[in-house]
Design a protein around this motif. Structure first.
Motif, PDB file in Angstrom:
ATOM      1  N   LEU A 132      48.659  47.562  43.805  1.00 35.61           N
ATOM      2  CA  LEU A 132      47.797  46.806  44.477  1.00 35.61           C
ATOM      3  C   LEU A 132      47.834  45.444  44.742  1.00 35.61           C
ATOM      4  O   LEU A 132      48.002  44.766  43.776  1.00 35.61           O
ATOM      5  CB  LEU A 132      46.193  47.272  44.192  1.00 35.61           C
ATOM      6  CG  LEU A 132      45.936  48.652  43.927  1.00 35.61           C
ATOM      7  CD1 LEU A 132      44.632  48.923  43.600  1.00 35.61           C
ATOM      8  CD2 LEU A 132      46.123  49.371  45.277  1.00 35.61           C
ATOM      9  N   GLU A 167      46.193  41.378  45.133  1.00 32.89           N
ATOM     10  CA  GLU A 167      45.138  40.851  44.587  1.00 32.89           C
ATOM     11  C   GLU A 167      43.885  40.947  45.687  1.00 32.89           C
ATOM     12  O   GLU A 167      42.701  41.488  45.172  1.00 32.89           O
ATOM     13  CB  GLU A 167      45.119  39.576  44.800  1.00 32.89           C
ATOM     14  CG  GLU A 167      46.360  39.218  43.524  1.00 32.89           C
ATOM     15  CD  GLU A 167      45.774  39.500  42.345  1.00 32.89           C
ATOM     16  OE1 GLU A 167      44.521  39.377  41.793  1.00 32.89           O
ATOM     17  OE2 GLU A 167      46.576  40.234  41.511  1.00 32.89           O
ATOM     18  N   ILE A 207      42.582  44.556  45.075  1.00 33.28           N
ATOM     19  CA  ILE A 207      41.848  44.739  43.579  1.00 33.28           C
ATOM     20  C   ILE A 207      40.283  44.246  43.815  1.00 33.28           C
ATOM     21  O   ILE A 207      39.320  44.831  43.369  1.00 33.28           O
ATOM     22  CB  ILE A 207      42.626  44.115  42.608  1.00 33.28           C
ATOM     23  CG1 ILE A 207      43.964  44.940  42.495  1.00 33.28           C
ATOM     24  CG2 ILE A 207      41.699  43.977  41.460  1.00 33.28           C
ATOM     25  CD1 ILE A 207      45.030  43.992  41.622  1.00 33.28           C
ATOM     26  N   ARG A 246      37.887  42.405  35.661  1.00 34.28           N
ATOM     27  CA  ARG A 246      39.565  42.100  35.319  1.00 34.28           C
ATOM     28  C   ARG A 246      39.827  41.347  34.316  1.00 34.28           C
ATOM     29  O   ARG A 246      39.092  40.438  34.055  1.00 34.28           O
ATOM     30  CB  ARG A 246      39.796  41.430  36.875  1.00 34.28           C
ATOM     31  CG  ARG A 246      41.402  41.166  36.920  1.00 34.28           C
ATOM     32  CD  ARG A 246      41.964  42.494  37.559  1.00 34.28           C
ATOM     33  NE  ARG A 246      43.399  41.923  37.707  1.00 34.28           N
ATOM     34  CZ  ARG A 246      44.020  41.413  38.818  1.00 34.28           C
ATOM     35  NH1 ARG A 246      43.183  41.054  39.979  1.00 34.28           N
ATOM     36  NH2 ARG A 246      45.299  41.228  38.924  1.00 34.28           N
ATOM     37  N   ILE A 270      41.734  46.481  34.180  1.00 33.67           N
ATOM     38  CA  ILE A 270      40.401  46.478  34.681  1.00 33.67           C
ATOM     39  C   ILE A 270      39.615  47.129  33.427  1.00 33.67           C
ATOM     40  O   ILE A 270      40.029  47.964  32.727  1.00 33.67           O
ATOM     41  CB  ILE A 270      39.810  47.425  35.839  1.00 33.67           C
ATOM     42  CG1 ILE A 270      40.276  48.682  35.944  1.00 33.67           C
ATOM     43  CG2 ILE A 270      40.291  46.277  36.810  1.00 33.67           C
ATOM     44  CD1 ILE A 270      39.782  49.445  37.127  1.00 33.67           C
ATOM     45  N   SER A 297      44.946  50.451  33.357  1.00 35.64           N
ATOM     46  CA  SER A 297      46.373  49.665  34.079  1.00 35.64           C
ATOM     47  C   SER A 297      47.457  50.680  34.164  1.00 35.64           C
ATOM     48  O   SER A 297      47.420  51.648  33.397  1.00 35.64           O
ATOM     49  CB  SER A 297      46.677  48.587  33.162  1.00 35.64           C
ATOM     50  OG  SER A 297      47.798  47.934  33.859  1.00 35.64           O
ATOM     51  N   LEU A 345      47.668  46.923  38.390  1.00 35.54           N
ATOM     52  CA  LEU A 345      46.606  48.032  38.865  1.00 35.54           C
ATOM     53  C   LEU A 345      47.143  48.845  40.264  1.00 35.54           C
ATOM     54  O   LEU A 345      47.917  48.179  41.176  1.00 35.54           O
ATOM     55  CB  LEU A 345      45.386  47.352  39.110  1.00 35.54           C
ATOM     56  CG  LEU A 345      44.559  46.779  38.157  1.00 35.54           C
ATOM     57  CD1 LEU A 345      43.538  45.591  38.275  1.00 35.54           C
ATOM     58  CD2 LEU A 345      44.211  47.799  37.033  1.00 35.54           C
ATOM     59  N   LEU A 401      41.736  52.932  39.815  1.00 37.13           N
ATOM     60  CA  LEU A 401      40.521  52.762  40.802  1.00 37.13           C
ATOM     61  C   LEU A 401      39.757  54.105  40.782  1.00 37.13           C
ATOM     62  O   LEU A 401      38.782  54.268  40.678  1.00 37.13           O
ATOM     63  CB  LEU A 401      40.742  52.225  41.969  1.00 37.13           C
ATOM     64  CG  LEU A 401      41.298  50.948  42.097  1.00 37.13           C
ATOM     65  CD1 LEU A 401      41.529  50.315  43.535  1.00 37.13           C
ATOM     66  CD2 LEU A 401      40.334  49.940  41.168  1.00 37.13           C
TER      67      LEU A 401
END
Length: 102
Positions: free
Chosen positions: A7, A9, A12, A24, A29, A73, A80, A85
């Protein structure tokens, strides 16, 4: 976009706005939670393990009595991805089911 693609920035930052209990730490995360008791903590970890297996994406988990810490991660992507997520949201659900909170 592939769920295993790294991903940006901006992606994220936007995603973390919807995951307020996650922070983060570099290319990961992280979320901590405290369960009502040790059996509830273990039930939460088992629920997370089932979700991780379903996604074929596995978190680092630290268990200290009732305290849990999850680190996500995608090492193969070097950061990420959408999988992190998705699993973060599922971890939140498992923790809510066991009344575990930060």
């Amino acid at each position: 976009m592939s769920s295993r693609a790294r991903l940006s920035e901006d992606e994220i930052t936007a995603a973390l706005a919807g995951l307020p209990r996650w922070t983060r730490e570099g290319d990961s995360i992280v979320r901590s939670a405290v369960a009502p008791d040790f059996p509830a903590a273990i039930r939460a970890v088992v629920a997370v393990a089932e979700q991780a297996e379903a996604l074929d994406h596995h978190p680092d988990i630290d268990i200290r009595w009732r305290s849990l810490r999850f680190v996500l991660s995608t090492h193969s992507a070097g950061g990420l991805t959408g999988l992190d997520l998705t699993l973060a949201a599922r971890i939140d659900e498992a923790l809510r089911a066991e009344s575990a909170d930060a």
